[in-house]
Design a protein around this motif. Sequence first.
Motif, PDB file in Angstrom:
ATOM      1  N   GLY B 259     -17.174  29.083  67.335  1.00 19.74           N
ATOM      2  CA  GLY B 259     -15.873  28.057  66.834  1.00 19.74           C
ATOM      3  C   GLY B 259     -16.698  26.748  66.521  1.00 19.74           C
ATOM      4  O   GLY B 259     -15.916  25.963  66.097  1.00 19.74           O
ATOM      5  N   LYS B 260     -17.773  26.346  67.116  1.00 20.19           N
ATOM      6  CA  LYS B 260     -18.375  25.124  67.061  1.00 20.19           C
ATOM      7  C   LYS B 260     -19.857  25.203  66.698  1.00 20.19           C
ATOM      8  O   LYS B 260     -20.570  26.072  67.744  1.00 20.19           O
ATOM      9  N   GLY B 261     -20.297  24.391  65.934  1.00 18.66           N
ATOM     10  CA  GLY B 261     -21.806  24.580  65.898  1.00 18.66           C
ATOM     11  C   GLY B 261     -22.386  23.760  64.462  1.00 18.66           C
ATOM     12  O   GLY B 261     -21.619  23.515  63.622  1.00 18.66           O
ATOM     13  N   ASN B 262     -23.663  23.448  64.276  1.00 14.65           N
ATOM     14  CA  ASN B 262     -24.008  22.777  63.265  1.00 14.65           C
ATOM     15  C   ASN B 262     -25.717  22.976  63.232  1.00 14.65           C
ATOM     16  O   ASN B 262     -26.427  23.102  64.201  1.00 14.65           O
ATOM     17  N   VAL B 263     -25.883  23.119  61.900  1.00 10.79           N
ATOM     18  CA  VAL B 263     -27.480  23.754  61.603  1.00 10.79           C
ATOM     19  C   VAL B 263     -28.471  22.442  61.946  1.00 10.79           C
ATOM     20  O   VAL B 263     -29.543  22.677  62.400  1.00 10.79           O
ATOM     21  N   LEU B 264     -27.859  21.267  61.692  1.00 16.84           N
ATOM     22  CA  LEU B 264     -28.755  20.195  61.859  1.00 16.84           C
ATOM     23  C   LEU B 264     -29.101  20.032  63.549  1.00 16.84           C
ATOM     24  O   LEU B 264     -30.407  19.759  63.703  1.00 16.84           O
ATOM     25  N   GLY B 265     -28.178  20.213  64.091  1.00 24.34           N
ATOM     26  CA  GLY B 265     -28.478  20.212  65.772  1.00 24.34           C
ATOM     27  C   GLY B 265     -29.619  21.140  66.009  1.00 24.34           C
ATOM     28  O   GLY B 265     -30.461  20.968  66.931  1.00 24.34           O
ATOM     29  N   THR B 266     -29.474  22.374  65.483  1.00 27.29           N
ATOM     30  CA  THR B 266     -30.331  23.485  65.798  1.00 27.29           C
ATOM     31  C   THR B 266     -31.694  23.032  65.265  1.00 27.29           C
ATOM     32  O   THR B 266     -32.720  23.477  66.074  1.00 27.29           O
ATOM     33  N   VAL B 267     -31.881  22.420  64.353  1.00 24.57           N
ATOM     34  CA  VAL B 267     -33.073  21.986  63.714  1.00 24.57           C
ATOM     35  C   VAL B 267     -33.609  21.041  64.538  1.00 24.57           C
ATOM     36  O   VAL B 267     -34.773  21.225  65.110  1.00 24.57           O
ATOM     37  N   ILE B 268     -32.755  20.022  65.220  1.00 20.70           N
ATOM     38  CA  ILE B 268     -33.573  18.948  65.802  1.00 20.70           C
ATOM     39  C   ILE B 268     -33.644  19.699  67.161  1.00 20.70           C
ATOM     40  O   ILE B 268     -35.124  19.374  68.005  1.00 20.70           O
ATOM     41  N   ALA B 269     -33.047  20.673  67.770  1.00 19.21           N
ATOM     42  CA  ALA B 269     -33.496  21.334  69.045  1.00 19.21           C
ATOM     43  C   ALA B 269     -34.519  21.773  68.908  1.00 19.21           C
ATOM     44  O   ALA B 269     -35.588  21.969  70.033  1.00 19.21           O
ATOM     45  N   CYS B 270     -34.705  22.728  67.808  1.00 10.92           N
ATOM     46  CA  CYS B 270     -36.008  23.418  67.669  1.00 10.92           C
ATOM     47  C   CYS B 270     -37.276  22.658  67.792  1.00 10.92           C
ATOM     48  O   CYS B 270     -38.198  23.073  68.639  1.00 10.92           O
ATOM     49  N   LEU B 271     -37.147  21.305  67.190  1.00  4.76           N
ATOM     50  CA  LEU B 271     -38.315  20.408  67.111  1.00  4.76           C
ATOM     51  C   LEU B 271     -38.608  20.025  68.394  1.00  4.76           C
ATOM     52  O   LEU B 271     -39.487  19.832  68.896  1.00  4.76           O
ATOM     53  N   ILE B 272     -37.638  19.433  69.129  1.00  7.84           N
ATOM     54  CA  ILE B 272     -37.622  18.983  70.645  1.00  7.84           C
ATOM     55  C   ILE B 272     -38.290  20.218  71.564  1.00  7.84           C
ATOM     56  O   ILE B 272     -39.338  19.822  71.996  1.00  7.84           O
ATOM     57  N   LEU B 273     -38.001  21.410  71.203  1.00  4.37           N
ATOM     58  CA  LEU B 273     -38.651  22.297  72.246  1.00  4.37           C
ATOM     59  C   LEU B 273     -39.808  22.393  71.903  1.00  4.37           C
ATOM     60  O   LEU B 273     -40.831  22.780  72.555  1.00  4.37           O
ATOM     61  N   ASN B 274     -40.262  22.398  70.685  1.00  2.00           N
ATOM     62  CA  ASN B 274     -41.634  22.636  70.248  1.00  2.00           C
ATOM     63  C   ASN B 274     -42.742  21.491  70.392  1.00  2.00           C
ATOM     64  O   ASN B 274     -43.795  21.591  70.874  1.00  2.00           O
ATOM     65  N   ILE B 275     -42.101  20.437  70.071  1.00  8.53           N
ATOM     66  CA  ILE B 275     -42.714  18.988  70.565  1.00  8.53           C
ATOM     67  C   ILE B 275     -43.013  19.227  72.075  1.00  8.53           C
ATOM     68  O   ILE B 275     -44.205  18.798  72.407  1.00  8.53           O
ATOM     69  N   LEU B 276     -42.250  19.505  72.937  1.00  7.06           N
ATOM     70  CA  LEU B 276     -42.374  19.402  74.299  1.00  7.06           C
ATOM     71  C   LEU B 276     -43.592  20.671  74.585  1.00  7.06           C
ATOM     72  O   LEU B 276     -44.620  20.062  75.196  1.00  7.06           O
TER      73      LEU B 276
END
Lengths: 244, 315
Positions: B259-276
Amino acid sequence: MQEAYIRAENLYKDFGHVQALRGASVFAYEGEVLAIVGDNGAGKSTLIKIISGVLTPDRGEIHIGNEVFSSLSTRKAIEAGVSTVYQDLALGNTMDVTSNLFLGNELSRFGFLRKKEMKAEAEKLLESLDIRIPDVTQPVGNLSGGQRQGVAVARLVNQGGKVFIFDEPTAAMGINETNAVLTLIRRLADEGYVVIVISHNMPQVFNISDRICVMRHGQVIKELRTEDTSMDEVVSMITGAAGI
Amino acid sequence: MKRFLREHSYTLLLVGILIVTIVILSIASPYFLSWKNCRNILNQSAIYLVLSVGMTFVICMGEIDLSVGAIIGFSGMIMGMLCVAGVPSLLAVLLGLMVASAIGFTNGFLVSYCKINSFIVTLAMMTILRGVILVWTNAKPIYGFSDIFTFLGSGKIGPVNVPIVLSLLIAAVGAVILHKTVLGNYCLFCGTNELAANRAGINVRKYKIMIFTICGLCAGIAGLIVTARLNSAEPLAGQGYEMDAIAATILGGTSMQGGKGNVLGTVIACLILNILKNGLVLLSISSHYQEVLTGAILIVAVFISESNKRKRSEV
């Protein structure tokens, strides 16, 4: 006398060994509030679910306007103008007011939502029903009980409903919210809609209804004009003390 | 303005974390901000990004898909086999993507019509697919594809790798579908209150199947990227990727309850994890710590994103 807009005749419904409805008939007219009362297990909810297309009757007919149905689906019932406000309100708490108002009825072009138009329509609709919600972009989960009920009703009006069925509309509400909802129900009837209310709250039933339909053991045992009866009489029929 | 802040507070927090991470890593390592390394990060993220976009839809609907990693392996294997058998590359890709979508469709069908919990359905699908791959290939990789095929994994459009372009395109399309279309609206609504959607006359089953099919297709595209990049269809390709996709989706602010979510957040989270991950490599920290860090970040992120809800319900 005008013709009944809804005529549900001789409905039967079994759930295994339990006979929920045994030949129940009910009539509802435009411009009036019909209250359906009865003890737990009397068959009120089953009757309402059949009229709104959630359940299929084993036998019997439902006349809505000029159409006759032996069974309904939720889609067919909505198309015929029957709308139900459920006890749990059937709202999506994480979704905004606009999405809830237009659920199943979205304004769209090629599958894309026309959000601006929807927002404007939503504000107009709420205002016309005198439901006060300052911001239609906030999630419904943030609203008060009365406001949520208002959203649920406004959705049904928006669906082009002709018949509104309320299942325990004021359960778990404060005094102010209850009054707001009762006013709304009365207003719908005064504007010519058919309104059916299920309630256990007798003072409330006597406050808003024009007619009362008493159910017991899966049958409608009596239909009364509210002004011609008393609370004691109705309660004695519900409990079976009246011997009907 | 106030509304914008209220609605996007969590996404803004993610952006903040992303910036802080970038700043710290660029101070710690001189190589971090080089164009080569940035491109490397984006290239690595591409697979997870595609996978996570599909996962975002499924989780928004209150379901889960554990089979995406296996679909990567399976669709990659199909494409590889077809290519080696002499089928034109683009046709092989198309067929591979159709198979991936069909697997998603099957998941959706089992969840919506047979009423089996999506966790079980997709867990079983994952095991079945892995088994079939091993039976077919005898656990041996298939390799040696045409240039057109490998271009999709390691080719460049100007200075940018093809997978980066592909993944950003998919993220953009995903964002539009989730936030601007009736399909996305119903996806979120079914996640928050399936019964209500059903009562409103919405064909919930149909939309569930569509969402799982989209997720399958995304996994298929990820399979294409993996296979084309390695120029080899590995039997174990994509193993464990489902967990990374789920982690990125949840970290991105999508609610596990739906019921709650957004694709932009997913994109940023993906970047954070891969940058780490990238940063830890640059700082010569053992890769074992990456897993520990990812898990810890996930718990903290969910704690923050759910704290608002807890305050409201007071339990």
